[in-house]
Scaffold this motif. Structure first.
Motif, PDB file in Angstrom:
ATOM      1  N   THR A 143      35.365 -33.318  32.060  1.00 21.34           N
ATOM      2  CA  THR A 143      34.761 -33.708  33.331  1.00 21.34           C
ATOM      3  C   THR A 143      34.499 -32.463  34.171  1.00 21.34           C
ATOM      4  O   THR A 143      35.415 -31.698  34.465  1.00 21.34           O
ATOM      5  N   ALA A 144      33.239 -32.269  34.537  1.00 29.72           N
ATOM      6  CA  ALA A 144      32.857 -31.042  35.239  1.00 29.72           C
ATOM      7  C   ALA A 144      31.392 -31.105  35.647  1.00 29.72           C
ATOM      8  O   ALA A 144      30.643 -31.973  35.177  1.00 29.72           O
ATOM      9  N   VAL A 145      31.001 -30.183  36.498  1.00 25.24           N
ATOM     10  CA  VAL A 145      29.588 -29.914  36.724  1.00 25.24           C
ATOM     11  C   VAL A 145      29.171 -28.888  35.690  1.00 25.24           C
ATOM     12  O   VAL A 145      29.835 -27.862  35.509  1.00 25.24           O
ATOM     13  N   TYR A 146      28.095 -29.182  34.991  1.00 28.54           N
ATOM     14  CA  TYR A 146      27.598 -28.302  33.943  1.00 28.54           C
ATOM     15  C   TYR A 146      26.343 -27.586  34.449  1.00 28.54           C
ATOM     16  O   TYR A 146      25.382 -28.228  34.881  1.00 28.54           O
ATOM     17  N   TYR A 147      26.395 -26.251  34.385  1.00 26.33           N
ATOM     18  CA  TYR A 147      25.278 -25.417  34.815  1.00 26.33           C
ATOM     19  C   TYR A 147      24.621 -24.751  33.606  1.00 26.33           C
ATOM     20  O   TYR A 147      25.328 -24.276  32.702  1.00 26.33           O
ATOM     21  N   CYS A 148      23.309 -24.689  33.620  1.00 23.24           N
ATOM     22  CA  CYS A 148      22.640 -23.781  32.703  1.00 23.24           C
ATOM     23  C   CYS A 148      22.298 -22.520  33.492  1.00 23.24           C
ATOM     24  O   CYS A 148      22.079 -22.572  34.711  1.00 23.24           O
ATOM     25  N   ALA A 149      22.295 -21.406  32.811  1.00 22.30           N
ATOM     26  CA  ALA A 149      22.043 -20.134  33.479  1.00 22.30           C
ATOM     27  C   ALA A 149      21.299 -19.193  32.542  1.00 22.30           C
ATOM     28  O   ALA A 149      21.478 -19.253  31.317  1.00 22.30           O
ATOM     29  N   ARG A 150      20.488 -18.346  33.121  1.00 21.84           N
ATOM     30  CA  ARG A 150      19.740 -17.364  32.360  1.00 21.84           C
ATOM     31  C   ARG A 150      20.528 -16.069  32.303  1.00 21.84           C
ATOM     32  O   ARG A 150      21.006 -15.565  33.331  1.00 21.84           O
ATOM     33  N   ARG A 151      20.658 -15.522  31.096  1.00 23.23           N
ATOM     34  CA  ARG A 151      21.343 -14.254  30.952  1.00 23.23           C
ATOM     35  C   ARG A 151      20.313 -13.146  31.014  1.00 23.23           C
ATOM     36  O   ARG A 151      19.298 -13.200  30.336  1.00 23.23           O
ATOM     37  N   ILE A 152      20.602 -12.141  31.822  1.00 25.07           N
ATOM     38  CA  ILE A 152      19.665 -11.058  32.003  1.00 25.07           C
ATOM     39  C   ILE A 152      19.445 -10.315  30.690  1.00 25.07           C
ATOM     40  O   ILE A 152      20.364 -10.189  29.866  1.00 25.07           O
ATOM     41  N   ARG A 153      18.231  -9.867  30.454  1.00 30.60           N
ATOM     42  CA  ARG A 153      17.934  -9.144  29.226  1.00 30.60           C
ATOM     43  C   ARG A 153      18.700  -7.825  29.181  1.00 30.60           C
ATOM     44  O   ARG A 153      18.708  -7.070  30.136  1.00 30.60           O
ATOM     45  N   GLY A 154      19.386  -7.572  28.106  1.00 25.90           N
ATOM     46  CA  GLY A 154      20.131  -6.325  27.955  1.00 25.90           C
ATOM     47  C   GLY A 154      21.457  -6.306  28.671  1.00 25.90           C
ATOM     48  O   GLY A 154      22.127  -5.264  28.704  1.00 25.90           O
ATOM     49  N   PHE A 159       9.213 -18.432  34.254  1.00 34.97           N
ATOM     50  CA  PHE A 159       9.451 -17.213  33.488  1.00 34.97           C
ATOM     51  C   PHE A 159       9.217 -17.504  32.005  1.00 34.97           C
ATOM     52  O   PHE A 159       9.133 -18.669  31.588  1.00 34.97           O
ATOM     53  N   PHE A 160       9.090 -16.423  31.211  1.00 32.70           N
ATOM     54  CA  PHE A 160       8.849 -16.597  29.780  1.00 32.70           C
ATOM     55  C   PHE A 160      10.160 -16.929  29.090  1.00 32.70           C
ATOM     56  O   PHE A 160      10.950 -16.037  28.756  1.00 32.70           O
ATOM     57  N   PHE A 161      10.383 -18.210  28.894  1.00 30.74           N
ATOM     58  CA  PHE A 161      11.657 -18.751  28.414  1.00 30.74           C
ATOM     59  C   PHE A 161      12.112 -18.094  27.117  1.00 30.74           C
ATOM     60  O   PHE A 161      13.290 -17.789  26.935  1.00 30.74           O
ATOM     61  N   ASN A 162      11.172 -17.877  26.204  1.00 29.08           N
ATOM     62  CA  ASN A 162      11.491 -17.341  24.882  1.00 29.08           C
ATOM     63  C   ASN A 162      12.205 -15.997  24.942  1.00 29.08           C
ATOM     64  O   ASN A 162      12.916 -15.621  24.017  1.00 29.08           O
ATOM     65  N   ASP A 163      12.000 -15.268  26.018  1.00 29.46           N
ATOM     66  CA  ASP A 163      12.498 -13.900  26.114  1.00 29.46           C
ATOM     67  C   ASP A 163      13.973 -13.801  26.467  1.00 29.46           C
ATOM     68  O   ASP A 163      14.544 -12.714  26.421  1.00 29.46           O
ATOM     69  N   PHE A 164      14.574 -14.932  26.846  1.00 35.62           N
ATOM     70  CA  PHE A 164      15.902 -14.853  27.437  1.00 35.62           C
ATOM     71  C   PHE A 164      16.968 -15.610  26.656  1.00 35.62           C
ATOM     72  O   PHE A 164      16.733 -16.717  26.151  1.00 35.62           O
ATOM     73  N   PHE A 165      18.165 -14.993  26.587  1.00 32.83           N
ATOM     74  CA  PHE A 165      19.345 -15.732  26.180  1.00 32.83           C
ATOM     75  C   PHE A 165      19.630 -16.752  27.289  1.00 32.83           C
ATOM     76  O   PHE A 165      19.488 -16.454  28.470  1.00 32.83           O
ATOM     77  N   MET A 166      20.076 -17.933  26.894  1.00 35.02           N
ATOM     78  CA  MET A 166      20.438 -18.976  27.858  1.00 35.02           C
ATOM     79  C   MET A 166      21.876 -19.410  27.618  1.00 35.02           C
ATOM     80  O   MET A 166      22.385 -19.344  26.485  1.00 35.02           O
ATOM     81  N   THR A 167      22.511 -19.880  28.677  1.00 34.49           N
ATOM     82  CA  THR A 167      23.946 -20.135  28.654  1.00 34.49           C
ATOM     83  C   THR A 167      24.280 -21.450  29.342  1.00 34.49           C
ATOM     84  O   THR A 167      23.557 -21.886  30.247  1.00 34.49           O
ATOM     85  N   TRP A 168      25.357 -22.078  28.899  1.00 36.49           N
ATOM     86  CA  TRP A 168      25.956 -23.208  29.613  1.00 36.49           C
ATOM     87  C   TRP A 168      27.306 -22.764  30.160  1.00 36.49           C
ATOM     88  O   TRP A 168      28.106 -22.148  29.452  1.00 36.49           O
ATOM     89  N   ILE A 169      27.537 -23.109  31.400  1.00 35.27           N
ATOM     90  CA  ILE A 169      28.782 -22.807  32.115  1.00 35.27           C
ATOM     91  C   ILE A 169      29.191 -24.078  32.848  1.00 35.27           C
ATOM     92  O   ILE A 169      28.327 -24.786  33.367  1.00 35.27           O
ATOM     93  N   ARG A 170      30.483 -24.377  32.880  1.00 35.92           N
ATOM     94  CA  ARG A 170      30.901 -25.585  33.576  1.00 35.92           C
ATOM     95  C   ARG A 170      31.966 -25.275  34.625  1.00 35.92           C
ATOM     96  O   ARG A 170      32.592 -24.215  34.617  1.00 35.92           O
ATOM     97  N   GLN A 171      32.134 -26.242  35.515  1.00 34.74           N
ATOM     98  CA  GLN A 171      33.110 -26.105  36.599  1.00 34.74           C
ATOM     99  C   GLN A 171      33.768 -27.458  36.824  1.00 34.74           C
ATOM    100  O   GLN A 171      33.132 -28.382  37.336  1.00 34.74           O
ATOM    101  N   ALA A 172      35.020 -27.574  36.432  1.00 36.39           N
ATOM    102  CA  ALA A 172      35.768 -28.806  36.668  1.00 36.39           C
ATOM    103  C   ALA A 172      35.985 -28.983  38.173  1.00 36.39           C
ATOM    104  O   ALA A 172      35.972 -27.997  38.929  1.00 36.39           O
TER     105      ALA A 172
END
Lengths: 119, 111
Positions: A91-102, A27-40
């Protein structure tokens, strides 16, 4: 192929630092907000930070503000999380996630990378 | 302590209908912010299940549905199947915290 792949996790001593990466494709990376989320381990999801498409818009959760730094390199389709002053609570699993546009939800997640902070 | 409150566990038998609640406050769900739901199968990353309160992404079976009223939201699963056994999380935005917030998660067991 639409995917996010995290890397950089591992074992680090308390007080240490670690840099996580997230490689995006399909996907066109530039177009999207990106996020980090973690789970202990055995716990729920915790939002950590987001960054806008150009990198000029950034926000952090209170729990990591001042210790973690989010960044991105659009030329490399990559997202980063620089983590410092780590404690056992990180200490956790760290996920990156794409935030939907809008919107404010996450439609694409990586497989996660495990960070273990040893005391 | 999560900002959004979910029951820790729910259970049902195959074919049954179950509901998972997500309770917030006027700073998040009650303030008009959308609620989204994720399914996390054992050992995998979360997957978007419902967005904007009651919308299903392409590929999600219509057995899954969402609703929102006041300061609460609910995820319904009809025709329960063994493969629905997973953890379910609600998510919204909190204007007081200026942060995305998640519920603590609900473990669904199919008996």
């Amino acid at each position: 192929q639409l995917q996010l792949v995290e890397s950089g996790g591992g074992v680090v001593n308390s007080g240490g630092s670690l840099r996580l990466s997230c490689a995006a494709s399909g996907f066109f990376f530039n177009d999207f907000f990106m996020t980090w989320i973690r789970q202990a381990p055995g716990k729920g999801l915790e939002w950590l930070s987001y960054i806008g498409g150009t990198g000029s818009t950034i926000s952090y959760a209170e729990s990591v503000r001042g210790r973690f730094t989010i960044s991105r390199d659009n030329a490399k389709d990559s997202l980063y999380l620089q983590m410092t002053s780590l404690t056992a609570e990180d200490t956790a699993v760290y996920y990156c996630a794409r935030r939907i546009r809008g919107g404010r939800y996450f439609d694409l997640w990586g497989q996660g990378t495990l960070v273990t902070v040893s005391s | 302590q999560s900002v959004l409150t979910q029951p820790p566990s729910v259970s049902g038998t195959p074919g049954q209908r179950i509901f998972i609640s997500c309770t917030g406050t006027s700073s998040n769900i009650g303030g008009g912010y959308h609620v989204h739901w994720y399914q996390q199968l054992p050992g995998t990353a979360p997957k978007l299940l419902i967005f904007d309160n009651d919308n299903r992404p392409s590929g999600v079976p219509d057995r899954f549905s969402g609703s929102k009223s006041g300061t609460s939201a609910s995820l319904a699963i009809t025709g329960l199947q063994s493969e629905d056994e997973a953890d379910y999380y609600c998510q919204s935005f909190d204007t007081s915290l200026t942060a995305t917030v998640f519920g603590g998660g609900t473990k669904l067991t199919v008996l």
